[in-house]
Write an enzyme that holds these catalytic residues in place. Structure first.
Site, short mmCIF file in Angstrom:
data_model
loop_
_atom_site.label_atom_id
_atom_site.label_comp_id
_atom_site.label_asym_id
_atom_site.label_seq_id
_atom_site.Cartn_x
_atom_site.Cartn_y
_atom_site.Cartn_z
N HIS A 654 18.31 61.70 78.15
CA HIS A 654 17.99 63.11 78.00
C HIS A 654 16.78 63.48 78.85
CE1 HIS A 654 20.42 62.45 74.28
NE2 HIS A 654 20.86 63.68 74.57
N TRP A 656 15.60 65.12 83.11
CA TRP A 656 15.91 66.19 84.06
C TRP A 656 17.28 66.02 84.69
CZ3 TRP A 656 15.61 70.84 85.74
CH2 TRP A 656 15.92 71.17 87.06
N SER A 657 17.71 64.79 84.91
CA SER A 657 19.02 64.54 85.50
C SER A 657 20.13 65.08 84.60
CB SER A 657 19.21 63.04 85.75
OG SER A 657 20.51 62.77 86.23
N HIS A 658 20.00 64.85 83.31
CA HIS A 658 21.00 65.37 82.37
C HIS A 658 20.97 66.90 82.36
CE1 HIS A 658 23.32 66.07 78.76
NE2 HIS A 658 22.26 66.60 78.15
N HIS A 695 18.05 73.14 77.69
CA HIS A 695 18.60 72.82 76.38
C HIS A 695 18.06 71.51 75.82
CE1 HIS A 695 21.22 70.04 78.55
NE2 HIS A 695 21.60 69.54 77.38
#
Length: 911
Positions: A654, A656-658, A695
């Site tokens: 969880h 920045w990539s996600h 989110h």
């Protein structure tokens, strides 16, 4: 021996009153016999009423006088407390008996001997008006002492409210100037009126029970009238009456209300002889202890009552009876001495008939006193409630000064108590009661100045050295209410101190003091009564609340300032550096095709970090959000960089990539499906893109269950969906941060709507919320009942698309899906290790590192239960989203094969 009631001017005992009653109507017909002890069935023919009318009900009552008297006593005790506009002895609604005789006792009637135009007697027109009786105890004090425990402090935690005459709600005597009815005195009784005890009507009882209830003087006047009446009735030489008061230990004692009164024939010296007074006091205390009458033929020779120094006494015959209320509780004692014969004036013993006459008259007096007390208690309780409401209103308002708050609350009770001064002592921080080191840091001093019918409260600036704190110090040490009727200083006649406690710690945090109670009828000072204590204790409770409120406000202000400082620090460290912002602002943003962000198979693996921010900018540009909402380009760059910095790099999945992959999936669905642009407004598209990027911002690598179990501040702050609420609040913080305000150009209404949709979208990523709402979504899709003009269904669609974007990693190509699954497992296993170590429990399978070999099977279950039903429903609505469904199905097959291969390897190792 002659009957006790044969007074001068009365008809003979053997004469019936029917003839005289016909000639001169009685005050109230048919009522006097109810309490007459001399009535006998033999004096009246069965079935004949007092007025000559025949009534079988009254005939039966005539034959059962003891039952009748007890019955009406019980009926009178069932009367509710009368309203303020009624007579203190009357009650508005009485249940009617079958014989309808109870109304005779309670309902006021006109005196038939009076003119029809005069319903009340004027006080000034009565020559025989009873003068106020001067005793050692004023009526308000008597009401207070009789009805209350004077030293028992009323705790704020156990407020007792009862209507017992020994413990009324609030003590005040009927002589209060606030009485709603004008006091009226009974008219002189005509010499032609039948003497009490031999006939149908008792003048004194008729005056109280038969229409004279609208008059009311002081309690002393009422008792004096009763003593005078029964003294003459019994032909006694002297009489006295005392009422019961209780001390702190609930011990009863007698307080003289009617001093030894002569009915003629004795000297003033003998009347006030100390020995005589002590003898009668001993007799009355014995009656109080026994709760039974006492009839002595020679009191001075009774071994139980020794005269002081064996002095001779002219007190011979004594009759003393207790005064009881309807609950048969003793509330006073009356004593009569030296019965005189009407014929020759010689001493004679009191008869059993005299005892019955006196007892019945005292029963009536007890009932009247009880009703007076209940009436006054209800009135004073209303006043107290009014004062409490005022203090609550003062406390509810915002005050800039703590001293002003306390001053306003203290000013609400000063007029009611009649206090001239009110002082609130606040102890110093270093005060130690144990070491007897008591000191006060400051005082709040108020003075009351009468201005005619009103009074003005002034707050005086006083130094602590100008006010005597000795009584406050004593109260602080004992932690009990102190009521001093007399003080050493001549200028101080009465003082009362009450501790103010902290409800949490039970420590005394202040002392309230009232001083110099001013009499309403004169300029004299009087002692504070129990009612004043109650009001002061109420003030103490509210002062305690005010102190706690002040402390809470101070703590809140300090914490608010601390939060602002923390936000400033957070804003500084989370905001991207100016060089980064300028570099992104000046960079040439690649096209969507070159970045591959339109493809559902997009992967950021191996993409440079600066390229991820450029891909985000490209999404906003291609959706024409920058142009549509006039978003400042530099603000957009700073906002994207700040959101990226809001994700934690040490979280495996969880991060920045996600966030980027979630936003890219939403972008791909919006770009691939024209129908979505027709369904959603431009504000909704903007809200969805903002929500997908934020989110999971500041995700800690653990789920909501772990946060709630460990009682982290997030769980205390939000209660449910703790992480999702935190994500939204941090998103809002960044949107309001200087330089990152991309919604600045929106109108206030559009701004409010966008934030509402962003919050709903972020909260929808909680899988618990998804599981609750998906059944409705699947049903609407299956039955083809989606109505896009319905805001509720549009909100449901936005929530489902948010979850579809959040879970889109399951639909990526197999190598990317396998890599991401390992990252998720790494994060879950780390949480399982924490739970095993901290809670000493076995984690659930998906977080248990010992079940790592079952990862392929758990992935298949995850697809079947969570992912595939959602992508199937979305694909039914929008064909362009079918790659998500197809990718999910392919990865399920790969996980099944992977599971079979894993089982074969395990089986080979075991062989």
């Amino acid at each position: 021996m002659e009957p006790a009631g044969a007074l001068a001017g009365s008809p003979p005992a053997n004469m019936s009153l029917r003839g005289s009653a016909a000639r001169e109507p009685l005050v109230v017909r048919g009522t006097g016999w109810l309490f007459s002890p001399l009535w006998s069935p033999r004096t009246r023919r069965r079935g004949e009423n007092f007025g000559g009318e025949m009534s079988s009900d009254q005939a039966w009552l005539d034959d059962h006088s003891d039952f009748t008297r007890a019955y009406f006593s019980r009926r009178s005790s069932a009367v509710s407390v009368p309203p303020a506009d009624m007579s203190p002895l009357m009650s508005p609604r009485i249940p009617r008996s079958t014989s309808d005789h109870s109304k005779l006792l309670m309902a006021p009637r006109r005196r038939t001997s009076l003119p029809a135009t005069c319903s009340h007697f004027d006080i000034s027109s009565q020559r025989d008006r009873l003068k106020p009786f001067c005793s050692n105890l004023s009526p308000p004090e008597w009401m207070d002492q009789w009805c209350h425990t004077p030293c028992a402090p009323r705790s704020s935690r156990s407020s007792r409210s009862c209507l017992s005459p020994c413990r009324p709600l609030s003590p005040i005597c009927p002589t209060s100037p606030d009485l709603l009815c004008t006091p009226k005195i009974l008219p002189p009784v005509s010499s032609e009126t039948a003497a009490c005890g031999h006939n149908e009507g008792c003048p004194w009882k008729m005056g109280l029970l038969g229409g004279g209830l609208t008059w009311m003087g002081s309690v002393a006047e009422l008792c004096q009238g009763a003593v005078d009446h029964v003294g003459q009735l019994l032909s006694a030489e002297r009489g006295s009456l005392s009422l019961v008061k209780k001390d702190c230990d609930e011990k009863s004692s007698l307080e003289e209300v009617v001093a030894l009164t002569s009915f003629g024939g004795c000297s003033e010296h003998s009347l006030h002889c100390h020995a005589h007074q002590e003898l009668l006091k001993s007799i009355m205390e014995c009656v109080l202890a026994r709760e039974a009458p006492m009839n002595l033929r020679n009191a001075s020779e009774d071994f139980r009552f020794n005269m002081v120094n064996n002095q001779p006494s002219n007190i011979k015959t004594v009759l003393s009876v207790p005064i009881k209320n309807h609950r048969r509780e003793v509330i006073g004692v009356v004593v009569m001495t030296n019965k005189r014969s009407i014929r020759d004036g010689s001493l004679s013993a009191f008869t059993s008939l005299d005892e019955k006459v006196l007892s019945n008259h005292m029963d009536v007096l007890g009932m009247v006193l009880d009703n007076i007390q209940l009436y006054e208690s209800s009135r004073q309780e209303a006043k107290r409630s009014h004062a409490l409401i005022k203090m609550a209103q003062v406390l509810s308002r915002e005050h800039h000064s703590f001293e002003v708050l306390l001053s306003k609350m203290a000013a609400t009770i000063m007029p009611s108590t009649g206090a001239q001064y009110c002082t609130i002592f606040i102890p110093a921080d270093q005060t130690s009661v144990i070491d007897n080191k008591v000191s006060f840091s400051r005082v709040i001093h108020l003075e009351c100045e009468e201005l005619g019918a009103t009074c003005q409260i002034y707050r005086r600036e006083r130094d602590i050295s100008d006010i005597d704190p000795s009584y406050a110090c004593q109260t602080l040490k004992t932690m009990k209410t102190l009521n001093m009727a007399k003080c050493s200083e001549e200028s101080v006649r009465s003082i009362i101190c009450c501790p103010v406690r902290n409800e949490r710690s039970e420590n005394v945090i202040a002392v309230c003091q009232l001083m110099n109670k001013q009499s309403k009828d004169s300029d004299d000072l009087e002692a504070f009564n129990r009612y004043d204590e109650c009001l002061l204790e109420d003030l103490a409770v509210y002062c305690g609340l005010a102190l706690q409120y002040s402390e809470a406000v101070h703590i809140t202000e300090v914490r608010r300032a601390s939060v602002k400082v923390t936000q400033e620090v957070l804003a500084y460290h989370i905001t991207a550096a100016e060089q980064e912002i300028q570099a992104l602002q000046e960079a040439t943003i690649p096209s969507a095709d070159s970045l591959n962000i339109i493809d559902f198979n997009f992967s950021d693996f191996g993409m440079p970090e600066d390229m991820t921010t450029q891909a985000t900018i490209r999404m906003f540009l291609d959706l024409k959000l920058v142009q549509e909402f006039n978003i400042d380009y530099k603000s957009l760059c700073q906002w994207v960089l700040t959101v990226r910095r809001g994700y934690r790099n040490n979280v495996p999945y969880h991060n920045w990539s996600h966030a980027l992959c979630t936003a890219q999936s939403m972008f791909a669905m919006l770009m691939a499906t024209d129908q979505l642009h027709n369904i959603f407004s431009r504000l909704e598209v903007l809200a969805l893109m903002i929500a997908t990027l934020n989110h999971d911002i500041d995700h800690r690598g653990v789920n909501n269950s772990y946060i709630e179990r460990t009682k982290q501040p997030l769980a205390q702050l939000y209660g449910h969906s703790s992480l999702e609420n935190h994500h939204y609040n941090l998103c809002l913080f960044i949107l309001n941060n200087t330089g990152s305000q991309i919604l600045r150009s929106l109108s206030s209404e559009d701004h409010r709507n966008v934030l509402h949709m962003v919050k709903r979208a972020i909260l929808a990523t909680d899988l618990n919320v998804y599981m609750q709402r998906r059944k409705e979504f699947f049903s609407l899709v299956e039955k083809n009942r989606m109505k896009w003009k319905c805001e509720k269904q549009k909100d449901l669609l936005r929530s489902m698309l948010m979850t579809a974007s959040d879970l889109s990693a399951i639909a990526k190509p197999w190598p990317e899906q396998k890599r991401i699954a390992n990252l998720v497992a790494m994060e879950f296993f780390a949480q399982g290790d924490k739970e095993r170590e901290e809670f000493k429990i076995r984690p659930i399978d998906i977080m248990n590192r010992e079940n790592s070999t079952r990862l392929p099977h758990m992935q298949v279950e995850y697809i079947d239960e969570i992912c595939y039903p959602l992508y199937k429903a979305v694909s039914q609505l929008f064909d362009t989203c079918s790659p998500l469904r197809d990718g999910c199905v392919k990865n399920r097959e790969h996980w099944l094969h992977f599971a079979e291969d894993t089982e074969e390897e395990e089986h080979g190792k075991n062989v």
